[in-house]
Every structure is written in structure tokens, then in C-alpha cells.
Design an enzyme around this catalytic site. Structure first.
Site, PDB file in Angstrom:
ATOM      1  N   ASP A  95       9.555 -46.469-118.297  1.00 55.97           N
ATOM      2  CA  ASP A  95      10.340 -47.311-119.189  1.00 55.97           C
ATOM      3  C   ASP A  95       9.797 -47.037-120.572  1.00 55.97           C
ATOM      4  O   ASP A  95       8.568 -47.010-120.776  1.00 55.97           O
ATOM      5  CB  ASP A  95      10.237 -48.787-118.834  1.00 55.97           C
ATOM      6  CG  ASP A  95      11.309 -49.598-119.566  1.00 55.97           C
ATOM      7  OD1 ASP A  95      12.457 -49.131-119.636  1.00 55.97           O
ATOM      8  OD2 ASP A  95      10.998 -50.684-120.077  1.00 55.97           O
TER       9      ASP A  95
ATOM     10  N   ARG B  44      18.693 -42.050-114.046  1.00 58.91           N
ATOM     11  CA  ARG B  44      19.957 -41.316-114.049  1.00 58.91           C
ATOM     12  C   ARG B  44      20.115 -40.557-115.353  1.00 58.91           C
ATOM     13  O   ARG B  44      21.164 -39.983-115.621  1.00 58.91           O
ATOM     14  CB  ARG B  44      21.130 -42.292-113.864  1.00 58.91           C
ATOM     15  CG  ARG B  44      21.268 -42.798-112.451  1.00 58.91           C
ATOM     16  CD  ARG B  44      22.284 -43.910-112.354  1.00 58.91           C
ATOM     17  NE  ARG B  44      22.691 -44.144-110.986  1.00 58.91           N
ATOM     18  CZ  ARG B  44      21.911 -44.716-110.062  1.00 58.91           C
ATOM     19  NH1 ARG B  44      20.699 -45.128-110.390  1.00 58.91           N
ATOM     20  NH2 ARG B  44      22.347 -44.884-108.821  1.00 58.91           N
TER      21      ARG B  44
END
Length: 216
Positions: A83, A15
Site C-alpha cells: 500500500d 490489479r
């Protein structure tokens, strides 16, 4: 999947608007994609209507795969996730996988950065080595997966510099640079960044997925 994402061909499992911009900019340089509208073909998890995925892994690679698998299963589309975080030498690699929530679960980028600078206030320049680390994962709806790693070494500044980028970009000066990551253009940053390295290493597989979607 939301109506706004019906034409999507791949979902970026984030997001974070900054990551989406970087990802599209990286793909835009692939001649094989021709005039493909990446604003339509590549959507973020929110646009696709995906639920947030808890980052319960203990490594960057585990967290990237968790997110990509969850989004691919939910949308039926190929999913890319990453990540990443900042590994500070004198902190034994921390904040690491906790970089986005270093100052707490609801911390802002500004507060995370402020806390880290407070913790390193007495550390001499010679011992302020750090690196941005990224694991990127591509997961297909049939469960196939590919992961790649990237790393950007640098030195932590004592105060933020620059208005570009996001996260800890204003305080990391890459090796060989006089500017912080936040003072680089997007093109300059993508060429050397941990995320740029990891996504670039995945680009051939991603382009193949997008080409296949166009031909169907």
C-alpha cells in the site's frame, strides 16, 4: 484460482499492471532465480481470480497486510501486497492512504493528479515538499508475515512531466534529481523508489519462497 494461474508460485495482490511490471523487474535481477519465468511464477490478483480486498486500514502497513492475508488465504499461495501513496507536507501527510481515490472512489490517476495540483496552485516551491511512502508485506499461507517500508523524498512540480510510471509519478521530482519520477527509466526508478526500497527489503524472503517452490 483460474486455470491461467495454476503454475503460479506467488501472487502479487494488486490489479495494477504498473506495479506488476515493477515487481517482476525487481525480481529479475536476483541470480538465485536463474531462468525462472517470472511472467508465469508471479501473477496478479486478477489472474489468480481473487476478489478485491477493501482497504479499511488506517496505515499503509495495515492495508498491505489486509490484502496479502486475504489473497494468501484465498489462493493457498504466498502473497505479496503493498500500500503506497503520496504524503504532502503542507497537507499534513495527505493524500496518504487516500492517494488512489483523492478525487473520489472512481477517480482516474489523471483526475487525482489534477485535483492535487489545483489544491497546491498557490504553494511556493520552497513549501512543496512531499514523499512517496510504501509498505510492502509478504504473507505465507500459514499466516507468517513480513513487512518492510520505503520512502522517496522529493518536491512537487507545478505541472506533469514525463510519460513513464503511473499515479503521481509525473509531478514528484526526487531529491537530487532534475527529472520527475515519470521521466526516469524503470531501472532508475526501482533503484530509488519507495516501492523499490520496500520490495528490495523483502527480496531475500521472496526469493527464498520462489526457490522453495521450484524445488518441490
Amino acid at each position: 484460482m483460474t486455470s491461467a494461474a495454476r503454475d503460479a508460485q506467488i501472487v502479487l495482490a494488486t490489479r495494477n499492471a504498473g506495479k506488476v511490471r515493477e515487481f517482476r523487474a525487481l525480481l529479475a535481477g536476483a541470480p538465485a532465480l536463474g531462468d525462472l519465468d517470472l511472467d508465469v511464477a508471479v501473477v496478479d490478483a486478477a489472474t489468480a481470480g481473487c476478489a478485491e480486498v477493501p482497504e479499511t486500514g488506517v496505515t499503509f502497513e495495515e492495508n498491505a497486510l489486509l490484502k496479502a492475508h486475504a489473497v494468501a488465504a484465498e489462493t493457498g499461495l504466498p502473497a505479496v501486497a503493498d500500500d503506497s501513496g503520496l504524503a504532502v507536507e503542507v497537507l499534513g501527510g495527505a493524500p496518504g492512504i487516500f492517494s488512489a481515490r483523492w478525487a473520489g472512489a472512481d477517480a482516474t490517476d489523471a483526475r487525482n493528479l489534477e485535483l492535487l495540483l489545483e489544491q497546491l496552485a498557490d504553494i511556493a516551491p520552497a513549501h512543496r515538499g512531499a514523499a512517496f511512502v510504501c509498505a510492502a508485506a509478504l504473507v505465507l499461507p500459514d499466516g507468517r508475515e513480513v513487512t518492510r517500508l520505503g520512502r522517496l523524498e522529493g518536491t512537487l512540480l507545478t505541472a506533469p512531466r514525463g510519460d513513464g510510471g503511473f499515479g503521481y509519478d509525473p509531478i514528484l521530482r526526487p531529491v537530487g534529481e532534475t527529472r520527475s519520477c515519470a521521466e526516469l527509466t524503470m531501472e532508475e526508478k526501482n533503484a530509488i523508489s519507495h516501492r523499490g526500497q520496500a520490495f528490495a527489503a523483502l527480496r531475500d524472503e521472496i526469493v527464498e519462497v520462489l526457490q522453495g517452490a521450484r524445488e518441490r
